[in-house]
Enzyme design. Structure first.
Site, PDB file in Angstrom:
ATOM      1  N   CYS A   1       0.826  -1.212   0.000  1.00  0.00           N
ATOM      2  CA  CYS A   1       0.000   0.000   0.000  1.00  0.00           C
ATOM      3  C   CYS A   1       0.862   1.265   0.000  1.00  0.00           C
ATOM      4  CB  CYS A   1      -0.871   0.041   1.237  1.00  0.00           C
ATOM      5  SG  CYS A   1      -1.786  -1.460   1.531  1.00  0.00           S
TER       6      CYS A   1
ATOM      7  N   ARG B   1       4.661   0.445  -6.225  1.00  0.00           N
ATOM      8  CA  ARG B   1       4.691  -0.392  -5.028  1.00  0.00           C
ATOM      9  C   ARG B   1       3.740  -1.579  -5.136  1.00  0.00           C
ATOM     10  NH1 ARG B   1       6.773   2.606  -0.546  1.00  0.00           N
ATOM     11  NH2 ARG B   1       5.513   1.437   0.934  1.00  0.00           N
TER      12      ARG B   1
ATOM     13  N   TRP C   1      -3.102  -2.589  -1.361  1.00  0.00           N
ATOM     14  CA  TRP C   1      -2.706  -3.923  -1.819  1.00  0.00           C
ATOM     15  C   TRP C   1      -3.398  -4.883  -0.858  1.00  0.00           C
ATOM     16  CZ3 TRP C   1       0.182  -8.131   0.070  1.00  0.00           C
ATOM     17  CH2 TRP C   1       0.679  -9.008  -0.898  1.00  0.00           C
TER      18      TRP C   1
ATOM     19  N   ASN D   1      -1.524   1.498   6.127  1.00  0.00           N
ATOM     20  CA  ASN D   1      -0.665   0.452   5.540  1.00  0.00           C
ATOM     21  C   ASN D   1      -0.301  -0.496   6.666  1.00  0.00           C
ATOM     22  OD1 ASN D   1      -0.605   2.009   3.303  1.00  0.00           O
ATOM     23  ND2 ASN D   1       1.592   2.438   3.365  1.00  0.00           N
ATOM     24  N   GLY D   2      -0.173  -1.767   6.352  1.00  0.00           N
ATOM     25  CA  GLY D   2       0.244  -2.727   7.374  1.00  0.00           C
ATOM     26  C   GLY D   2      -0.901  -3.650   7.732  1.00  0.00           C
TER      27      GLY D   2
ATOM     28  N   GLU E   1      17.440 -16.715 -10.355  1.00  0.00           N
ATOM     29  CA  GLU E   1      16.987 -15.342 -10.593  1.00  0.00           C
ATOM     30  C   GLU E   1      16.285 -15.224 -11.956  1.00  0.00           C
ATOM     31  OE1 GLU E   1      16.412 -12.865  -8.964  1.00  0.00           O
ATOM     32  OE2 GLU E   1      16.466 -11.150 -10.307  1.00  0.00           O
TER      33      GLU E   1
ATOM     34  N   LYS F   1      12.455 -14.047 -12.391  1.00  0.00           N
ATOM     35  CA  LYS F   1      12.111 -12.889 -13.224  1.00  0.00           C
ATOM     36  C   LYS F   1      11.020 -13.260 -14.217  1.00  0.00           C
ATOM     37  CE  LYS F   1      13.412 -10.471 -11.602  1.00  0.00           C
ATOM     38  NZ  LYS F   1      14.031  -9.939 -10.427  1.00  0.00           N
TER      39      LYS F   1
ATOM     40  N   GLU G   1       7.538 -13.963 -12.453  1.00  0.00           N
ATOM     41  CA  GLU G   1       6.816 -12.845 -11.834  1.00  0.00           C
ATOM     42  C   GLU G   1       6.254 -11.860 -12.853  1.00  0.00           C
ATOM     43  OE1 GLU G   1       9.195 -10.766  -8.942  1.00  0.00           O
ATOM     44  OE2 GLU G   1      10.916 -10.689 -10.259  1.00  0.00           O
TER      45      GLU G   1
ATOM     46  N   HIS H   1      18.431 -35.427 -11.259  1.00  0.00           N
ATOM     47  CA  HIS H   1      17.849 -35.941 -10.018  1.00  0.00           C
ATOM     48  C   HIS H   1      16.358 -35.625  -9.932  1.00  0.00           C
ATOM     49  CE1 HIS H   1      21.777 -37.121  -8.575  1.00  0.00           C
ATOM     50  NE2 HIS H   1      22.229 -35.941  -8.980  1.00  0.00           N
TER      51      HIS H   1
ATOM     52  N   LYS I   1       6.211  -3.913  -4.449  1.00  0.00           N
ATOM     53  CA  LYS I   1       7.641  -3.572  -4.511  1.00  0.00           C
ATOM     54  C   LYS I   1       8.306  -3.712  -3.141  1.00  0.00           C
ATOM     55  CE  LYS I   1      11.325  -2.278  -6.640  1.00  0.00           C
ATOM     56  NZ  LYS I   1      11.961  -3.346  -7.419  1.00  0.00           N
TER      57      LYS I   1
HETATM   58  C1  F6R Z   1      11.796  -9.892  -7.379  1.00  0.00           C
HETATM   59  C2  F6R Z   1      11.705  -8.980  -6.277  1.00  0.00           C
HETATM   60  C3  F6R Z   1      11.464  -9.526  -4.913  1.00  0.00           C
HETATM   61  C4  F6R Z   1      12.342  -8.799  -3.890  1.00  0.00           C
HETATM   62  C5  F6R Z   1      11.994  -9.256  -2.467  1.00  0.00           C
HETATM   63  C6  F6R Z   1      12.894  -8.619  -1.446  1.00  0.00           C
HETATM   64  O1  F6R Z   1      12.019  -9.230  -8.574  1.00  0.00           O
HETATM   65  O2  F6R Z   1      11.817  -7.803  -6.443  1.00  0.00           O
HETATM   66  O3  F6R Z   1      11.675 -10.901  -4.864  1.00  0.00           O
HETATM   67  O4  F6R Z   1      13.675  -9.071  -4.183  1.00  0.00           O
HETATM   68  O5  F6R Z   1      10.675  -8.936  -2.185  1.00  0.00           O
HETATM   69  O6  F6R Z   1      12.793  -7.233  -1.492  1.00  0.00           O
HETATM   70  P1  F6R Z   1      13.891  -6.289  -0.892  1.00  0.00           P
HETATM   71  O7  F6R Z   1      15.124  -6.474  -1.675  1.00  0.00           O
HETATM   72  O8  F6R Z   1      13.310  -4.912  -1.043  1.00  0.00           O
HETATM   73  O9  F6R Z   1      14.066  -6.694   0.541  1.00  0.00           O
END
Ligand code: F6R
Length: 614
Positions: free
Chosen positions: A2, A27, A76, A102-103, A487, A491, A494, A510, A609
């Site tokens: 949020c 976000r 959110w 938020n929260g 990674e 990517k 998501e 395996h 985010k």
């Molecule tokens: C993936 C992504 C998330 C963040 C994760 C940790 O693209 O962005 O997996 O890496 O939520 O976030 P931070 O780095 O802000 O602690």
């Protein structure tokens, strides 16, 4: 997650609120709303994006959505589906108090029952609505208290995390904000104040900001503000200068923030190294951790905690630190670490990695370590974030604001910081002078190699077009490229919603090999390194089962082209910097596949985010 904005001053609040919410869109959210005070409170809120909210606000203008005090929110969903009625702001029953939150309020069920017994009717399924009724109830029930005290009393009864903004027509010249777990920043103008979850909405209006600490509450009016703890102890406001430019939070001609951020990486690499990798002196200088360098060098064990992409960077960190500094490293998901009775002892140091610096699980792991007397070093991107402030010391990644939800440049900046850290720890110990200097040279030549890699984007786009049909992808890599495989898979899933998994290449037989057929594209990192021929064998195993192979290989390796379906080349580099190159085509592949499938790459569904709830 949020987003919150707020305004009090001499101009119309609505333009700032809407523009501010737009700046917070990255976000992640599913509904949005604003409340403006002008004698009475006017609220417009609904499911959908900020542009739609703007249209609704314009349509309601005749009804007087005008005023110089206001709050706004992007939600959110956690408790209750994304819908008009669950959108914030929430109003008290008599319409005199509006609140954004938020929260998560953990004891919302008990509070709701209690308030219902006092006759309160709820309009939404959210935990947040409890808070607005609670403020109203206390304000009416306790004699002679004012708005500020009512908010304070209510917050003392709440368990959980919050960042809130509250307005009331009963005291119309005030905007109250408070934080416990969810970030808030106040922007200081001349005769006006701005509030937001992060600095992005403020940068056009002011450079002077105050970051609220956990447990603080501010009462803002057009003439000034007071800062106290929720327990009513006066706090000194620390004003800091915002180090953020408007063009850093705009797309600058790119179609999406994600693409812009992928292309920014060569410059980011230079920014991360500036003043730290000192080629001429043959040194690495990491000012932020200078005082702890010896402790780190002597550490019995380094525990790295992070989530998501930052956790992948942590895995590369493990390889780097163990190779160059010979210090044992353990890498944990912060969410697992905090709940598994970890053994923490003397001589251990924790390293937390977080782009946002607000991730709830990473923050909790950090706090747990500190409670056990373990020193914590942070690697963060957002300056002034909670994790950056709570760690004992740290290294900023200097990647600039990352707006695309999928992390790209923050990841490579984290890996670069970890490489510098590993070399600094290993210098004059496990790493002799020649090897150290050679490694510095590798770092220094990286930005130019990365530039050449991003410039291959059209080749990646061409290959991407052939795989938009895929429903599953497998990513394989060994050594430093194993975390890159994880990674790459993250990517892709998501932003394109294609199921993808990453594996160490040798693990394929395996289990995952059972999945391979002509409908399974397999992306394999196969640079010319010590395990090259082993990975080549894995490629043969995939091809024998008709899997399609996209290889990420070293420039000059012409021969591999005959053994795979497609090749994406990266420049030659030492194994330890290779992840910084091999990840780039994977980012681009995800980006192009996702955009060709019509996905919203900057704001993928269900993602946020900064994950400020656990
Ligand atoms: C993936 C992504 C998330 C963040 C994760 C940790 O693209 O962005 O997996 O890496 O939520 O976030 P931070 O780095 O802000 O602690």
């Amino acid at each position: 997650m949020c987003g919150i904005v707020g305004y009090i001053g001499y101009r119309e609040a609505v333009p700032f609120l809407l523009q501010g919410l737009k700046r917070l869109e990255y976000r992640g959210y599913d509904s949005a709303g604003i409340a403006v005070l002008n004698g009475t409170l006017s609220v417009v809120k609904q499911k959908g994006d900020v542009a739609k909210l703007g249209e609704a606000v314009a349509a309601s203008h005749a009804d007087g959505i005008s005023g110089m005090v206001g709050i706004g929110h992007t939600r959110w969903a956690t408790h209750g589906d994304p819908s008009d009625r669950n959108a914030h702001p929430h109003l008290s029953m008599d319409g005199s108090i509006a609140l954004i939150h938020n929260g998560i309020i953990e004891n919302h069920a008990a509070l709701r029952t209690e308030l219902q017994q006092h006759g309160y009717l709820f309009q939404s399924d959210t935990d947040s609505e409890v808070l607005v009724h609670l403020i109203d109830h206390l304000w009416k029930q306790i004699p002679f208290i004012d708005f500020e005290s009512a908010v304070r009393q209510a917050l003392s009864l709440v368990e959980g995390a919050y960042g809130i903004g509250v307005l009331s027509s009963r005291e119309p010249d005030r905007l109250i904000v408070a934080r416990h777990g969810s970030p808030l920043v106040i922007g200081i103008g001349e005769g006006e104040y701005f509030v937001a979850s992060d600095a992005a909405p403020l940068v056009e209006y002011t450079r002077r900001v105050v970051y609220l600490a956990d447990g603080e509450m501010a009462v803002l009016s057009a003439d000034g503000f007071s800062l106290k703890t929720i327990g009513n102890v006066v706090q000194e406001a620390v004003v800091t200068e915002l180090d953020l430019e408007l063009d850093e939070i705009e797309k600058g001609g790119f179609e999406h923030f994600m693409l812009k951020e992928i292309f920014e990486q060569p410059r980011v690499m230079q920014d991360v190294m500036r003043g730290r990798v000192l080629l001429e002196e043959g040194a690495i200088q990491l000012g932020g951790i200078m005082d702890m360098l010896d402790e780190l060098r002597m550490a019995r064990r380094i525990i790295i905690c992070a989530c998501g992409t930052s956790w992948h960077a942590g895995l590369i960190g493990e390889y780097l630190i163990e190779e160059f500094a010979r210090i044992p490293v353990e890498v944990d998901y912060a969410s697992e670490f905090r709940y598994r009775s970890p053994i923490l002892g003397e001589g251990e140091v924790m390293l937390v990695i977080s782009q946002s610096g607000e991730t709830a699980d990473t923050l909790a792991a950090l706090r747990l370590a500190k409670e056990n007397g373990v020193k914590v070093v942070g690697i963060c991107n957002v300056v002034g974030s909670t994790i950056a402030r709570e760690t004992d010391c740290g290294i900023y990644t200097h990647a600039g604001p990352e707006i695309g939800v999928a992390s790209t440049k923050a990841f490579t900046a984290q890996v670069m910081v970890l490489a510098m850290l590993a070399l600094a720890l290993g210098k004059d110990r496990a790493l002799g002078p020649d090897a150290f200097l050679a490694a510095l040279g590798e770092l220094a030549s990286l930005p130019e190699k990365m530039q050449r890699t991003v410039e291959e984007s059209e080749v990646v786009r061409g290959i991407s077009g052939e795989y938009t049909w895929a429903e599953h992808f497998l990513y394989l890599g060994r050594g430093y490229n194993f975390p890159v495989a994880l990674e790459g898979a993250l990517k892709l899933k998501e932003i394109s919603y294609i199921h993808a998994e990453g594996y160490p290449a040798a693990e394929m037989k395996h289990g995952p090999i059972a999945l391979i057929d002509e409908e399974m594209p397999v992306v394999v990192m196969v640079p010319k390194d010590a395990s090259y021929w082993k990975v080549r064998s894995n490629i043969e195993e995939v091809r024998a089962r008709k899997g399609k192979v996209i290889a990420i290989a070293t420039e000059g390796d012409e021969e591999i082209a005959g053994a795979v379906d497609h090749v994406l080349y990266v420049p030659e580099a030492a194994a330890f910097v290779m992840p910084l190159l091999t990840v780039v085509p994977l980012q681009l592949l995800s980006y192009y596949v996702a955009t060709m499938r019509g996905c919203n790459v900057d704001r993928p569904r269900n993602l946020a985010k900064a994950v400020t709830v656990e």
